[in-house]
Scaffold this active site. Structure first.
Site, PDB file in Angstrom:
ATOM      1  N   SER A  57      -1.098  92.242  27.161  1.00 54.87           N
ATOM      2  CA  SER A  57      -0.564  93.900  27.547  1.00 54.87           C
ATOM      3  C   SER A  57       0.966  93.716  27.574  1.00 54.87           C
ATOM      4  CB  SER A  57      -0.524  93.627  28.824  1.00 54.87           C
ATOM      5  OG  SER A  57       0.496  94.301  29.527  1.00 54.87           O
ATOM      6  N   LYS A  58       1.458  94.643  26.437  1.00 52.85           N
ATOM      7  CA  LYS A  58       2.782  95.013  26.219  1.00 52.85           C
ATOM      8  C   LYS A  58       3.666  94.796  27.446  1.00 52.85           C
ATOM      9  CE  LYS A  58       3.460  97.205  22.165  1.00 52.85           C
ATOM     10  NZ  LYS A  58       4.170  98.831  20.997  1.00 52.85           N
ATOM     11  N   ARG A  59       3.509  95.033  28.438  1.00 54.92           N
ATOM     12  CA  ARG A  59       4.232  94.902  30.141  1.00 54.92           C
ATOM     13  C   ARG A  59       3.809  93.699  30.803  1.00 54.92           C
ATOM     14  NH1 ARG A  59       2.852  99.167  33.637  1.00 54.92           N
ATOM     15  NH2 ARG A  59       1.008  99.755  32.935  1.00 54.92           N
ATOM     16  N   LYS A  60       3.306  93.024  30.450  1.00 52.44           N
ATOM     17  CA  LYS A  60       2.467  92.183  31.544  1.00 52.44           C
ATOM     18  C   LYS A  60       2.399  90.761  31.031  1.00 52.44           C
ATOM     19  CE  LYS A  60      -0.833  94.701  33.938  1.00 52.44           C
ATOM     20  NZ  LYS A  60      -2.283  94.979  33.595  1.00 52.44           N
TER      21      LYS A  60
END
Ligand code: GLU
Ligand code: ZN
Length: 497
Positions: free
Chosen positions: A255-258
């Site tokens: 995930s790009k965010r996590k």
């Protein structure tokens, strides 16, 4: 170059930081080109003006450069090729392969719902209507209603897509902008691409690409930039290879965010490009014949085979990458290690005033530091005690080493006395022997006795080997720090931050 040498391309969209998955795709393309005398083309797919930013393009270029994978050809920019896409659109329109559609998303959904169709997708409503182009209408590509589109994939074998399940996709937006499939395929033909090597996430789109390719080829679209030449040789379909998805520890898509996916952040933390590239090579591929997982770039070029790439998801294991990076750091000649550390030691990134940095002192410590770090960003904290007037005290370390009745006070005074007695013999060996004697005199193990000394002098509980550190710091500063710590401990105080 052989006329049939492969032409591969890496075709990132500049929508964010450079993703590790993109770096892996770039590498596998680069490997195929390097091992076959082929050409590795870079194409920036920047048709989406809203999501693309110039800084992301710079990020791609600098990350590729850092990884040693500069393009042989390009970067081409899709944003500069609009004219060519419009030629293709006109030709496809004239041949009846595109039709205009003014339906809104809501209208399509409502019709599907009324017809009891649960799978989302376009229902072909405008296909036979003969609506004119323009007036904000999108252009849809007529897909066959029956039959199967086969994606011949080197990694997965033939992947079949029934045409009935494929809707008439939008190839050109209502504002006239070409969408991914159209621009991507026009470019692959124009650029004479022989191998399309990209992430598995694009596999579902590939049947559309193949239909588009066939449609353009049927119109006499050729790599030399012409269109409509019936005698032109049909550009052969490229070889497809869809690389396995990268997953995290929970086996979920990164995930790009996590998840830490930005290549830039690895560069900033001091991963070595060679280690990073080696690790990327293991994401979906492994060397033959039980060869070690640590290998050179040349070995990878020699051993890599696209057909050996695995299709199951590849775990992007940061701990393994970090461990491997440590191995690469330890394998460097000391000079190269010192050079590699420089960005972390000088300039505004360094935690000490520029003028306090002492090249010789760092050089003396470098071999032991090199043994102890996994990434270069850890280096400053290992040596900052040498270049700061007072060490950067870790309050936790101080509390553990100095408080309670672990005898810190006694150890510090005993160390001061025995170190003073060393006189000119201020060497790691002599300091070691002196500290051993201190430990015996207070009936402690050497490690226990070292703790308050280390914290007094370096501010931390972990760091380079103590006696080398004391030797590098020299008698004056060492003794001054021991004295000031002893005073604080005697007064039950802690260092002021
Ligand atoms: N631009 C596409 C992406 O970044 C990749 C296109 C391709 O490799 O064909 O997802
Ligand atoms: Zn419609």
């Amino acid at each position: 170059m052989a006329p049939d040498a492969p032409r591969v391309r890496f075709a990132p969209s500049p929508t964010g930081y450079f993703h590790v998955g993109s770096a892996r795709t770039a590498l596998f393309n680069w490997l195929v080109a390097r091992q076959s005398g082929g050409t590795y083309v870079l194409r920036i797919e920047d048709t989406d003006a809203e999501r693309n930013r110039e800084e992301w393009v710079d990020g791609i270029l600098s990350a590729l450069h850092w990884l040693g994978m500069d393009a042989d050809e390009g970067p081409y920019r899709q944003s500069l090729r609009a004219e060519r896409y419009h030629e293709a659109i006109d030709a496809l329109w004239a041949a009846g392969r595109l039709y205009a559609c003014g339906c809104t998303h809501d209208e399509v959904t409502a019709r599907n719902k009324a017809a009891g169709i649960l799978t989302p997708g376009y229902d072909g409503h405008c296909r036979g209507l003969g609506l004119p182009r323009g007036e904000g209408r999108a252009l849809r590509f007529s897909t066959p209603d029956e039959g199967t589109t086969v994606v011949p994939d080197v990694i997965r074998g033939d992947v079949e897509f029934p045409c009935a399940a494929m809707d008439d996709f939008v190839a050109v937006k209502g504002n006239g902008a070409p969408l991914f499939v159209l621009a991507n395929v026009v470019d692959d033909i124009d650029m004479a691409i022989t191998h399309v090597i990209r992430g598995e996430d694009l596999l579902p789109t590939t049947p559309r690409c193949i239909l588009m390719w066939d449609a353009l080829a049927a119109l006499g679209w050729t790599t030399d930039g012409s269109v409509g030449d019936p005698g032109a040789p049909t550009p052969p379909l490229p070889v497809f290879a869809h690389l396995p998805m990268l997953v995290n520890e929970a086996r979920k898509k990164l995930s790009k965010r996590k998840d830490p996916v930005a290549v830039e952040s690895y560069r900033d933390q001091g991963y070595l490009p060679e280690a990073f590239v080696n690790y990327l090579g293991l994401l979906g591929w492994s060397p033959p014949n039980d060869e070690d997982e640590v290998f050179t770039r040349d070995q990878m070029v020699e051993w890599f085979r696209l057909a050996d790439v695995n299709h199951s998801p590849a775990f992007f294991d940061v701990a393994k990458l970090t461990h491997m990076n440590g191995e690469y750091i330890r394998a460097l000649p000391t000079d190269a290690f010192v050079e590699a550390c420089r960005p972390w030691l000088t300039g505004s990134a360094a935690p000490w005033p520029e003028a306090s940095f002492d090249e010789a002192a760092f050089g003396a410590m470098a071999p032991v530091v090199q043994e102890r770090v996994a990434v270069l960003a850890e280096v400053p904290a290992m040596v900052d005690f040498l270049f700061l007037d007072t060490p950067e005290f870790d309050p936790d370390a101080w509390a553990k080493a100095m408080a309670g009745d672990d005898g810190a006070s006694t150890i510090l005074s005993a160390a001061i006395d025995s170190y003073m007695a060393l006189g000119d013999d201020w060497t790691a060996a002599a300091l070691h022997a002196a500290t051993l004697a201190v430990a015996e005199s207070v009936d402690r193990k050497l490690g226990k006795a070292q703790a308050p000394i280390r914290v007094a002098v370096t501010g931390r509980r972990v760091g380079p080997p103590l006696f080398e550190a004391l030797e590098a710091l020299g008698p004056d500063r060492t003794l001054a720090r021991l004295r000031s710590a002893a005073e604080l401990v005697a007064g039950g105080r802690t260092p002021t931050p």
